[in-house]
Structures are given as structure tokens and as C-alpha cells.
Design an enzyme around this catalytic site. Structure first.
Site, short mmCIF file in Angstrom:
data_model
loop_
_atom_site.label_atom_id
_atom_site.label_comp_id
_atom_site.label_asym_id
_atom_site.label_seq_id
_atom_site.Cartn_x
_atom_site.Cartn_y
_atom_site.Cartn_z
N ARG A 1 6.25 -7.04 -7.79
CA ARG A 1 5.99 -6.68 -6.40
C ARG A 1 5.64 -5.20 -6.35
NH1 ARG A 1 8.11 -8.67 -2.05
NH2 ARG A 1 6.47 -7.40 -1.14
N GLY A 2 5.36 -4.75 -5.13
CA GLY A 2 5.05 -3.34 -4.94
C GLY A 2 3.58 -3.14 -4.63
N ARG B 1 -1.37 -18.24 -8.21
CA ARG B 1 -2.76 -18.57 -8.53
C ARG B 1 -3.24 -17.81 -9.75
NH1 ARG B 1 -7.17 -15.66 -7.95
NH2 ARG B 1 -6.03 -14.09 -6.78
N ARG B 2 -2.98 -16.51 -9.77
CA ARG B 2 -3.39 -15.70 -10.92
C ARG B 2 -2.61 -16.10 -12.17
NH1 ARG B 2 -3.28 -10.30 -7.29
NH2 ARG B 2 -5.45 -10.31 -6.57
N CYS C 1 -0.78 -18.80 1.37
CA CYS C 1 -1.38 -17.71 0.60
C CYS C 1 -0.84 -17.64 -0.82
CB CYS C 1 -1.11 -16.38 1.30
SG CYS C 1 -1.53 -16.35 3.05
N ARG D 1 -0.77 -1.95 8.37
CA ARG D 1 0.40 -1.75 7.54
C ARG D 1 0.39 -0.31 7.04
NH1 ARG D 1 -0.27 -5.41 2.74
NH2 ARG D 1 1.68 -4.41 2.12
N THR E 1 2.39 1.24 -7.69
CA THR E 1 3.61 0.79 -8.37
C THR E 1 3.28 -0.22 -9.45
OG1 THR E 1 4.92 1.17 -6.38
CG2 THR E 1 5.86 -0.30 -8.02
N ARG E 2 2.39 -1.15 -9.15
CA ARG E 2 2.03 -2.19 -10.12
C ARG E 2 1.30 -1.59 -11.32
NH1 ARG E 2 0.83 -7.80 -6.93
NH2 ARG E 2 2.13 -7.41 -5.12
N LYS F 1 -7.29 -12.54 2.60
CA LYS F 1 -6.58 -13.42 1.69
C LYS F 1 -5.09 -13.53 2.01
CE LYS F 1 -5.67 -10.02 -2.00
NZ LYS F 1 -4.20 -10.05 -1.93
N ASP F 2 -4.55 -12.57 2.77
CA ASP F 2 -3.14 -12.59 3.15
C ASP F 2 -2.90 -13.24 4.50
OD1 ASP F 2 -2.47 -11.19 0.83
OD2 ASP F 2 -2.71 -9.24 1.80
N SER G 1 1.16 -13.36 -7.96
CA SER G 1 0.40 -14.49 -7.45
C SER G 1 0.50 -15.70 -8.37
CB SER G 1 -1.08 -14.08 -7.31
OG SER G 1 -1.92 -15.21 -7.26
N SER H 1 0.91 0.85 3.86
CA SER H 1 0.53 1.14 2.47
C SER H 1 -0.78 1.90 2.41
CB SER H 1 0.40 -0.16 1.67
OG SER H 1 -0.78 -0.86 2.04
#
Length: 331
Positions: free
Chosen positions: A152-153, A134-135, A263, A16, A157-158, A86-87, A132, A18
Site C-alpha cells: 500500500r501507500g 489483477r496485476r 476495482c 484527494r 512510498t511504493r 480506474k478507481d 492489485s 496525495s
């Protein structure tokens, strides 16, 4: 015309775009190049998860970051692809294999908060960002007063959403536009470390408080079977594979598969080698954090037993009501 020496054959590694993906892919590519003596070329592949701004839980369930990379592999655009494990959906597609799971790094989630705050020290009603479920569920279980904000991001960004923090320049446009509106965000410690962003971490969240996603902190190196069997980097792939990591993630992903959870499901799992065996702990949460099922099970630390351990613990969770708790698909 004489043929070029075999050592000049270049292998292509899909990634990817990123900063995190390129960083971790480059690390793997350099390890494969060093072990094989062959140079590599990075092939950047744009994925649906990179260009869609909706919540991850609504982007088709699983594999939004993996699908385009897998297609590139199947169509011969690259020879190997590197994923955050994890993805990666737990179902393995025909025509591809996970040839290597490099040694896992930090499995924990990390709180990045304003003013150096910890989870316990966040003020009542603090806004915490995560994409997430889960989080979010485990945060609410620990602190029911928190406001969970879906974000997102990419990592930079986060981080920029946290009050007082400037965004790092690693995002590709997704999630831009809002800055400094949150008290904290939760991110994977492994990703922050790979990018050199550890200074933003105000607390590493113990797995006793927040179990990580299955496969968190691990990478998957995927390829076509012939690449793993007799390609120019076959030996390097075999050498890169770390057995303790493979055993642990095999158990975690088998649990996820048996639960038929994607996921984005509110499911955490962590396996580790203990006392000569393999111990697996898992949690299934209601998304509002009011109910959690947390169970553990131990088994043999062998390739044949790891998947069975995950299935057995999933069966125990299902028997105890996990499907109703988390609205798991297929149950």
C-alpha cells in the site's frame, strides 16, 4: 451594491490529498479555468483509502478512494471532483454525473525494478510488490516463480520499497516503515508520468502481457447534474470531454458492471478505436495466475453501442466460466 462580474465566480474542485491526485486534479482545474475564464479553488478531501493501511481488496470492495469525494460533491462542499477512472465504481450514484472524460494517456502498467531489470530478467523467486489482484495474477501467469507482495501507500512510498531506490516525498503516511525489501513494483505508467517519475520505469508492460484495469490512464470529472447543464463551467466541461476516451471507458466499465466485479477484482479490459469500430479485449484471472480467460469483441464506435459491447463481452466471459474462475460477486 453592484454585482461582481460573472468572470470572478470561483469554482471549487475536490481532490484527494496525495501528490498524484493533486497533480492530476490541478491539470483538469487549470484546463477548466482556461476554457471558462473562471478561477478555481482546490478542496482537499481525506478518503478512507488514504487513511486505512489494509489491503485494497479488503477495504469494502470498490470506491474506497471515491466515496468521500462523492459525498463532498453531494453536500455542496465542492462543484466538481476529479477521480482516477480506474478507481471509480461502475455504478453511478444518483445525483451525480461524469461530465467529462479528458483525453486518455498511457494505459499500460509499468515495472519499476532494481538494477534496470525487465520482467523476463528478474531472478527466480523475485519479490514484486503490487496492491492489485489483477496485476498480481497476470504477473504470475507470465512468471509463476515470482513472489507477489501486497503493498500500500502512494507512488513514492511504493517506489521506496524497491531495493536501491529512495522514496519520493509524495506519501501521506500510509505504507511507510518498510524500504528496499522488494526487487520490483508494478504501477500505472500514467501516474508515474504525471508525477515526472518515468526514470524509475524499467519496462512498460505490453497489454498482451498485462491488460490494464478498466479506465486506467483516464480521468473522470464528476459533478452534480446542474453544474454540467448550466453552471459557470458547463461549457468548459463539455469541451474537455474526449469522445474516443468516453467510448472506450464506457465499454470497459460496462463489462466490469455486468461481471459485478469491483476495482480490486482480477479483471483487465482495454477498448480502442480500430478500423472505424470499437474493439474491446478483456481478461478474467484466478488470483494465483494459473487460469486466465481472455476474450475480445468488436462493435460500432457509437455512444449507444459502447455499453452494449461491454455487456456482450462480459456475457461471453461468464458463459465461459469467468464467475467460477475469479469468484465474482453476484454469480
Amino acid at each position: 451594491m453592484s454585482q461582481a462580474p460573472a468572470s470572478t465566480a470561483t469554482f471549487r474542485v475536490g481532490t484527494r490529498g496525495s501528490a498524484l491526485a493533486v497533480t492530476q486534479t490541478t491539470t483538469v482545474a487549470e484546463a477548466l479555468a482556461a476554457a471558462s475564464g473562471h478561477p478555481y479553488e482546490l478542496v482537499r478531501v481525506k478518503t478512507e483509502g488514504d487513511v486505512t493501511s489494509g489491503p485494497l481488496s479488503q477495504l469494502g470492495g470498490t470506491g474506497v478512494f471515491a466515496a468521500a469525494l462523492r459525498l463532498a460533491l453531494l453536500e455542496g462542499e465542492c462543484d466538481v471532483a476529479v477521480h482516477s477512472l480506474k478507481d471509480l465504481p461502475s455504478a453511478q450514484p444518483q445525483g451525480l454525473v461524469i461530465a467529462a472524460t479528458p483525453a486518455r494517456v498511457d494505459v499500460r502498467d509499468a515495472l519499476c525494478a532494481r538494477d534496470g531489470l525487465t520482467l523476463a530478467a528478474l531472478p527466480p523467486g523475485a519479490k514484486v510488490g503490487t496492491g492489485s489482484p489483477r496485476r498480481g495474477a497476470q504477473l504470475l501467469a507470465a512468471r509463476p516463480d515470482l513472489q507477489i507482495v501486497d503493498i500500500r501507500g502512494n507512488v513514492g512510498t511504493r517506489l521506496g520499497r524497491v531495493a536501491g531506490k529512495a522514496p519520493a516525498a509524495d506519501d501521506g503516511g500510509v505504507g511507510r516503515g518498510v524500504q528496499g525489501d522488494l526487487d520490483a513494483v508494478v504501477l500505472a505508467a500514467a501516474g508515474l508520468a504525471r508525477l515526472g517519475f518515468e526514470e524509475h520505469i524499467t519496462e512498460y508492460l505490453d497489454p498482451a502481457v498485462m491488460l490494464p484495469a478498466p479506465g486506467q490512464g483516464a480521468l473522470a470529472v464528476e459533478c452534480r447534474p446542474e453544474t454540467a447543464a448550466d453552471g459557470v463551467i458547463a461549457g468548459a466541461l463539455a469541451a474537455l470531454d474526449d469522445l474516443p476516451t468516453r467510448l472506450a471507458v464506457t465499454a470497459e466499465r460496462a463489462l466490469l458492471s455486468r461481471l459485478e466485479a469491483g476495482c480490486a477484482a482480477p479483471v483487465g479490459a482495454l477498448a480502442s478505436l480500430q478500423n472505424g469500430g470499437l474493439r474491446l479485449e478483456a481478461v478474467v484471472c484466478s488470483t494465483d495466475g494459473t487460469r486466465l480467460l481472455r476474450r475480445s469483441l468488436a462493435g460500432e464506435a457509437t455512444a449507444g453501442a459502447a455499453a452494449g459491447l461491454g455487456v456482450r463481452l462480459a456475457e461471453q466471459l461468464l458463459a465461459d466460466g469467468a464467475a467460477e474462475l475469479a469468484a465474482l460477486a453476484g454469480h
